[in-house]
Design a protein around this motif. Structure first.
Motif, PDB file in Angstrom:
ATOM      1  N   TYR A 165       0.852  -1.185   0.000  1.00  0.00           N
ATOM      2  CA  TYR A 165       0.000   0.000   0.000  1.00  0.00           C
ATOM      3  C   TYR A 165       0.892   1.240   0.000  1.00  0.00           C
ATOM      4  CZ  TYR A 165      -3.785  -3.147   1.441  1.00  0.00           C
ATOM      5  OH  TYR A 165      -4.713  -4.160   1.504  1.00  0.00           O
ATOM      6  N   ASP A 166       0.704   2.107  -1.020  1.00  0.00           N
ATOM      7  CA  ASP A 166       1.424   3.391  -1.077  1.00  0.00           C
ATOM      8  C   ASP A 166       2.934   3.238  -0.929  1.00  0.00           C
ATOM      9  OD1 ASP A 166      -1.010   4.718  -1.307  1.00  0.00           O
ATOM     10  OD2 ASP A 166      -1.255   4.849   0.860  1.00  0.00           O
ATOM     11  N   ASP A 167       3.489   2.295  -1.663  1.00  0.00           N
ATOM     12  CA  ASP A 167       4.946   2.101  -1.691  1.00  0.00           C
ATOM     13  C   ASP A 167       5.544   1.832  -0.313  1.00  0.00           C
ATOM     14  OD1 ASP A 167       5.002   2.501  -4.440  1.00  0.00           O
ATOM     15  OD2 ASP A 167       5.106   4.677  -4.198  1.00  0.00           O
ATOM     16  N   LYS A 168       4.735   1.279   0.595  1.00  0.00           N
ATOM     17  CA  LYS A 168       5.264   0.914   1.907  1.00  0.00           C
ATOM     18  C   LYS A 168       5.775  -0.525   1.839  1.00  0.00           C
ATOM     19  CE  LYS A 168       2.126   4.104   4.268  1.00  0.00           C
ATOM     20  NZ  LYS A 168       0.965   4.241   5.170  1.00  0.00           N
ATOM     21  N   GLU A 169       6.086  -1.081   2.988  1.00  0.00           N
ATOM     22  CA  GLU A 169       6.599  -2.452   3.037  1.00  0.00           C
ATOM     23  C   GLU A 169       5.566  -3.415   2.453  1.00  0.00           C
ATOM     24  OE1 GLU A 169       8.204  -5.612   6.406  1.00  0.00           O
ATOM     25  OE2 GLU A 169       7.873  -3.510   6.910  1.00  0.00           O
ATOM     26  N   HIS A 170       6.030  -4.406   1.730  1.00  0.00           N
ATOM     27  CA  HIS A 170       5.138  -5.347   1.067  1.00  0.00           C
ATOM     28  C   HIS A 170       4.227  -6.073   2.061  1.00  0.00           C
ATOM     29  CE1 HIS A 170       6.593  -4.734  -2.889  1.00  0.00           C
ATOM     30  NE2 HIS A 170       7.788  -5.279  -2.725  1.00  0.00           N
ATOM     31  N   VAL A 171       2.930  -6.096   1.721  1.00  0.00           N
ATOM     32  CA  VAL A 171       1.983  -6.923   2.467  1.00  0.00           C
ATOM     33  C   VAL A 171       2.121  -8.367   1.986  1.00  0.00           C
ATOM     34  CG1 VAL A 171      -0.465  -7.311   3.001  1.00  0.00           C
ATOM     35  CG2 VAL A 171       0.398  -4.976   2.713  1.00  0.00           C
ATOM     36  N   LEU A 172       2.270  -8.518   0.663  1.00  0.00           N
ATOM     37  CA  LEU A 172       2.544  -9.814   0.051  1.00  0.00           C
ATOM     38  C   LEU A 172       3.862  -9.697  -0.709  1.00  0.00           C
ATOM     39  CD1 LEU A 172      -1.016 -10.604  -1.413  1.00  0.00           C
ATOM     40  CD2 LEU A 172      -0.018 -11.557   0.670  1.00  0.00           C
ATOM     41  N   SER A 173       4.680 -10.721  -0.624  1.00  0.00           N
ATOM     42  CA  SER A 173       5.987 -10.641  -1.288  1.00  0.00           C
ATOM     43  C   SER A 173       6.312 -11.935  -2.022  1.00  0.00           C
ATOM     44  CB  SER A 173       7.066 -10.333  -0.251  1.00  0.00           C
ATOM     45  OG  SER A 173       8.321 -10.195  -0.870  1.00  0.00           O
ATOM     46  N   GLN A 174       6.485 -11.803  -3.356  1.00  0.00           N
ATOM     47  CA  GLN A 174       6.922 -12.918  -4.207  1.00  0.00           C
ATOM     48  C   GLN A 174       6.073 -14.177  -3.993  1.00  0.00           C
ATOM     49  OE1 GLN A 174       9.280 -12.729  -6.720  1.00  0.00           O
ATOM     50  NE2 GLN A 174       9.103 -10.532  -6.262  1.00  0.00           N
ATOM     51  N   ILE A 175       4.761 -14.015  -4.148  1.00  0.00           N
ATOM     52  CA  ILE A 175       3.852 -15.154  -3.966  1.00  0.00           C
ATOM     53  C   ILE A 175       3.736 -15.933  -5.277  1.00  0.00           C
ATOM     54  CG2 ILE A 175       1.482 -15.860  -3.432  1.00  0.00           C
ATOM     55  CD1 ILE A 175       2.934 -14.793  -1.011  1.00  0.00           C
ATOM     56  N   ASP A 176       4.024 -17.212  -5.214  1.00  0.00           N
ATOM     57  CA  ASP A 176       3.811 -18.121  -6.342  1.00  0.00           C
ATOM     58  C   ASP A 176       2.803 -19.176  -5.895  1.00  0.00           C
ATOM     59  OD1 ASP A 176       5.772 -17.276  -8.459  1.00  0.00           O
ATOM     60  OD2 ASP A 176       7.173 -17.596  -6.796  1.00  0.00           O
ATOM     61  N   MET A 177       1.717 -19.289  -6.671  1.00  0.00           N
ATOM     62  CA  MET A 177       0.680 -20.234  -6.244  1.00  0.00           C
ATOM     63  C   MET A 177      -0.182 -20.632  -7.424  1.00  0.00           C
ATOM     64  SD  MET A 177      -1.907 -19.692  -3.074  1.00  0.00           S
ATOM     65  CE  MET A 177      -3.219 -20.833  -2.712  1.00  0.00           C
ATOM     66  N   HIS A 178      -0.498 -21.914  -7.490  1.00  0.00           N
ATOM     67  CA  HIS A 178      -1.360 -22.441  -8.547  1.00  0.00           C
ATOM     68  C   HIS A 178      -2.664 -22.929  -7.920  1.00  0.00           C
ATOM     69  CE1 HIS A 178      -2.608 -24.412 -12.248  1.00  0.00           C
ATOM     70  NE2 HIS A 178      -2.821 -25.539 -11.560  1.00  0.00           N
ATOM     71  N   ILE A 179      -3.788 -22.420  -8.433  1.00  0.00           N
ATOM     72  CA  ILE A 179      -5.111 -22.817  -7.941  1.00  0.00           C
ATOM     73  C   ILE A 179      -5.834 -23.496  -9.093  1.00  0.00           C
ATOM     74  CG2 ILE A 179      -7.283 -22.021  -6.926  1.00  0.00           C
ATOM     75  CD1 ILE A 179      -5.746 -19.555  -5.904  1.00  0.00           C
ATOM     76  N   PRO A 180      -5.961 -24.812  -9.083  1.00  0.00           N
ATOM     77  CA  PRO A 180      -6.613 -25.518 -10.191  1.00  0.00           C
ATOM     78  C   PRO A 180      -8.098 -25.178 -10.279  1.00  0.00           C
ATOM     79  CG  PRO A 180      -5.359 -27.019  -8.779  1.00  0.00           C
ATOM     80  CD  PRO A 180      -5.478 -25.736  -8.042  1.00  0.00           C
ATOM     81  N   ALA A 181      -8.648 -25.266 -11.486  1.00  0.00           N
ATOM     82  CA  ALA A 181     -10.068 -24.992 -11.717  1.00  0.00           C
ATOM     83  C   ALA A 181     -10.929 -25.964 -10.920  1.00  0.00           C
ATOM     84  CB  ALA A 181     -10.384 -25.098 -13.203  1.00  0.00           C
ATOM     85  N   PRO A 231      -2.556 -16.026  10.872  1.00  0.00           N
ATOM     86  CA  PRO A 231      -2.818 -14.940  11.826  1.00  0.00           C
ATOM     87  C   PRO A 231      -3.295 -13.669  11.111  1.00  0.00           C
ATOM     88  CG  PRO A 231      -0.455 -15.221  11.481  1.00  0.00           C
ATOM     89  CD  PRO A 231      -1.129 -16.368  10.786  1.00  0.00           C
ATOM     90  N   SER A 232      -3.969 -12.782  11.844  1.00  0.00           N
ATOM     91  CA  SER A 232      -4.426 -11.511  11.285  1.00  0.00           C
ATOM     92  C   SER A 232      -3.239 -10.694  10.809  1.00  0.00           C
ATOM     93  CB  SER A 232      -5.202 -10.716  12.344  1.00  0.00           C
ATOM     94  OG  SER A 232      -6.363 -11.412  12.728  1.00  0.00           O
ATOM     95  N   GLY A 233      -3.431 -10.001   9.698  1.00  0.00           N
ATOM     96  CA  GLY A 233      -2.352  -9.195   9.144  1.00  0.00           C
ATOM     97  C   GLY A 233      -1.446  -9.950   8.206  1.00  0.00           C
ATOM     98  N   GLY A 234      -1.780 -11.213   7.942  1.00  0.00           N
ATOM     99  CA  GLY A 234      -0.938 -12.008   7.056  1.00  0.00           C
ATOM    100  C   GLY A 234      -1.188 -11.750   5.578  1.00  0.00           C
ATOM    101  N   GLY A 235      -2.254 -11.018   5.254  1.00  0.00           N
ATOM    102  CA  GLY A 235      -2.519 -10.646   3.862  1.00  0.00           C
ATOM    103  C   GLY A 235      -3.543 -11.515   3.165  1.00  0.00           C
ATOM    104  N   LYS A 236      -4.372 -12.249   3.932  1.00  0.00           N
ATOM    105  CA  LYS A 236      -5.353 -13.164   3.309  1.00  0.00           C
ATOM    106  C   LYS A 236      -6.397 -12.393   2.495  1.00  0.00           C
ATOM    107  CE  LYS A 236      -6.512 -14.884   7.295  1.00  0.00           C
ATOM    108  NZ  LYS A 236      -5.573 -14.110   8.137  1.00  0.00           N
ATOM    109  N   THR A 237      -6.991 -11.356   3.092  1.00  0.00           N
ATOM    110  CA  THR A 237      -8.001 -10.570   2.381  1.00  0.00           C
ATOM    111  C   THR A 237      -7.380  -9.824   1.208  1.00  0.00           C
ATOM    112  OG1 THR A 237      -9.322 -10.315   4.398  1.00  0.00           O
ATOM    113  CG2 THR A 237      -9.723  -8.743   2.628  1.00  0.00           C
ATOM    114  N   THR A 238      -6.169  -9.306   1.404  1.00  0.00           N
ATOM    115  CA  THR A 238      -5.467  -8.622   0.310  1.00  0.00           C
ATOM    116  C   THR A 238      -5.218  -9.585  -0.845  1.00  0.00           C
ATOM    117  OG1 THR A 238      -4.382  -7.153   1.897  1.00  0.00           O
ATOM    118  CG2 THR A 238      -3.408  -7.305  -0.306  1.00  0.00           C
ATOM    119  N   PHE A 239      -4.799 -10.800  -0.519  1.00  0.00           N
ATOM    120  CA  PHE A 239      -4.560 -11.844  -1.529  1.00  0.00           C
ATOM    121  C   PHE A 239      -5.802 -12.017  -2.405  1.00  0.00           C
ATOM    122  CE2 PHE A 239      -4.704 -16.184  -3.037  1.00  0.00           C
ATOM    123  CZ  PHE A 239      -3.400 -16.488  -3.389  1.00  0.00           C
ATOM    124  N   CYS A 240      -6.962 -12.152  -1.760  1.00  0.00           N
ATOM    125  CA  CYS A 240      -8.210 -12.359  -2.515  1.00  0.00           C
ATOM    126  C   CYS A 240      -8.650 -11.099  -3.260  1.00  0.00           C
ATOM    127  CB  CYS A 240      -9.315 -12.809  -1.562  1.00  0.00           C
ATOM    128  SG  CYS A 240      -9.057 -14.474  -0.905  1.00  0.00           S
TER     129      CYS A 240
END
Length: 577
Positions: free
Chosen positions: A348-364, A373-382
């Motif tokens: 957010y606004d060039d601050k420290e990364h909430v998510l960093s270098q995430i690689d993930m495959h979600i099959p259909a 834990p809270s603050g881990g970036g789950k809602t941001t991820f979605c």
């Protein structure tokens, strides 16, 4: 000049009304300019006739002519007052439409930093003054210009020396007005900011009135409101002091102008260079001369208010949405549902990364649960998948296509979201469920409600599906609101699902029923589930543990328990509780 050009373009759809308004304004100006000439003609050429019969005939003809002009003036004045204002109101509506449409294009990041009450002030208060300027501005300037030029020419013809004196005092008045105009513009802008702050405080307090009362903090909220209200009052008082000096100063100059004309006129009469009848007509014309100056003085206040409002309007209109469709963006069709995160980082606004270098495959068609834990970036991820926020690095693909190459509308239509913070619109139960599919039939709405296990409750309401639920669904319990939001997604029936704590507000019995329905809905659909209650995601195809350090663990419920890592710790802690 750029601001003025942007303002003028809003006249384009109403050119016919505008030019008709100007035509009526020209007619009014001409009639006002003609009246003193009629008086001069009657006094010099008619009332001096020795033949009473001829004098009477001339008087009747002139009276009939003046009557005809005043009837014409009536219709012109009616058009200016009614249709001129209608034109201004239409322009205001166009600006409000453009502003609201532009606000809808701005991403979540803009609203994260902006108070809704201040936006409401810009949509409502600022645009009202713009409407008044749109109507009265060109008309007042045009009428004033015609009257000033016409009056000045006639006065110069009557006596150019007296007119030179008149012009000198008029210039002094204009210098005075220009000086105070600058000060008025600054104070009006501050006024706008202060009243927007008052609106923001009021909306915040009234929107959370239940919290305010539950903590007995009415006095604290009143103190905050009083502080904002007092600040607005102070700037309002400053503006009225400046306006007082402005208008009284102009009134003083007008009095001096009359005094100068009367004194100089008296001197010219004694010298034989001016006739008494010419001085009488001259004084009549001074009123016609001062009237447009007074209009221009009033226009300056109106212009300052309107332009200040329009500048605030442009401030928002000039904000470019940070998430836009690519020029060659494609419509999303025939969704299978394979999602791929490739080196995705977000901050957010060039601050420290909430998510960093995430690689993930979600099959259909698979159900993926995000825990941690809270603050881990789950809602941001979605939130990155429907492009509520834009990735800082890397890319997200859907069925192999970069989501930035898809239109936002088609992408979001393919995704159903049930959020933890449920938002219901002020309206009926039917309208809120149908928000998931505007053209839905009654049968489809009822079927969605049944799947969300809320149909029986709705039937028990006084007006069934037509029952008004209040602002933000205030008349419903937390669980009922949650189930209504779930019914919306059942009705939408999207190929992708995001369930952000979808059952968090439900009791155990309701949760069990809803969980069964959500499991049915998730069949053959790609589903992302954010859950703190780990018992609800035991049967997910894959559980991903997301922390501030990124993805810590992945696997099935049994696999992660066997690892005895973060997931096992969280699960056992809940089990013990």
């Amino acid at each position: 000049m750029n601001t003025l050009k942007s303002f003028i373009k809003y006249y384009k759809p109403y050119q016919g009304l505008f030019w008709m308004d100007m035509c009526c304004a020209l007619t009014l100006s001409g009639i006002d300019l003609a009246f003193p000439l009629f008086v001069k003609f009657l006094m010099e050429d008619v009332y001096t006739l020795r033949n009473p019969e001829v004098m009477l005939n001339y008087t009747l003809v002139m009276g009939a002519l003046l009557l005809g002009l005043y009837i014409l003036k009536y219709f012109c004045q009616y058009f200016i007052t009614s249709w001129g204002h209608i034109m201004g109101a239409k322009m205001e509506a166009d600006m409000r439409r453009d502003l609201f449409g532009h606000l809808e294009k701005l991403s979540f990041s803009y609203y994260d930093e902006t108070n809704t009450g201040k936006l409401m002030s810009r949509i409502v208060n600022d645009l009202f003054d713009i409407s008044e300027l749109a109507h009265h501005g060109p008309e007042d300037v045009f009428i004033s210009a015609i009257k000033l030029i016409g009056t000045f020419g006639i006065l110069s013809f009557i006596n150019y020396k007296l007119t030179a004196i008149l012009l000198f005092f008029t210039l002094l008045m204009l210098i005075f007005s220009t000086t105070y105009n600058r000060r008025m513009r600054q104070v009006f802008r501050i006024n706008r900011e202060k009243i927007a702050n008052v609106n923001a405080i009021a909306q915040d307090a009234l929107g959370g009135i239940r919290v305010v009362k539950s903590f007995a903090n009415e006095e604290q909220e009143m103190a905050k409101f009083e502080e904002g209200n007092a600040a607005f009052l102070a700037t309002k008082c400053d503006s009225y002091k400046i306006m007082g000096r402005f208008f009284s100063g102009n009134g003083f100059f007008q009095g001096i102008l009359y005094l100068a004309v009367v004194l100089a006129g008296g001197i010219f009469i004694t010298q034989g260079s001016l006739q008494l009848i010419d001085l009488t007509v001259y004084i009549l014309y001074i009123n016609t001369f001062l009237n447009p100056i007074e209009k221009l003085v009033n226009f300056t206040e109106q212009f300052q208010k309107g332009m200040t409002g329009f500048e605030r309007f442009l401030e928002i209109m000039n904000i470019h949405p940070d998430i836009q469709d690519a020029p060659d963006a494609e419509e999303l069709k025939e969704v299978k549902g394979t999602i791929q995160f490739e080196g995705v980082s977000f901050s957010y606004d060039d601050k420290e990364h909430v998510l960093s270098q995430i690689d993930m495959h979600i099959p259909a068609g698979k159900t993926i649960a995000l825990v941690g834990p809270s603050g881990g970036g789950k809602t941001t991820f979605c939130s990155l998948i429907p492009r509520f926020y834009e990735v800082s690095e890397g890319r997200i693909t859907l069925d192999g296509r970069d989501i930035r190459r898809l239109t936002q509308k088609s992408l979001r239509k393919a995704i159903g979201i049930v959020q933890q913070d449920v938002y219901l619109f002020a309206g009926t139960v039917r309208e809120n469920i149908a928000y998931g599919k505007q053209e839905a039939t009654d049968e489809e709405i009822i079927e969605a409600a049944k799947k969300a296990h809320i149909h029986d409750f709705v039937q028990s309401l006084p007006h069934g599906y037509d029952t008004y639920i209040g602002e933000r669904g205030v008349k419903l319990s937390g669980g009922q609101k949650q189930r209504l939001s779930i019914a919306r997604v059942f009705l939408k029936n999207p190929p992708l699902l995001i369930l952000d704590e979808a059952t968090s507000a439900l009791d155990n019995e309701s949760e069990r029923f809803i969980q069964q329905s959500l499991n049915e809905l998730a069949k053959n659909r790609t589903t992302l589930v954010i859950a703190h209650r780990l018992s609800t995601i035991r049967h997910a195809d894959e559980i991903v543990v997301l922390t501030e350090e990124g993805i810590k663990e992945k696997g099935s419920h049994e696999t992660l328990l066997a690892k005895d890592g973060v997931y096992a710790y969280l699960y056992h802690m809940q089990f013990e509780q």
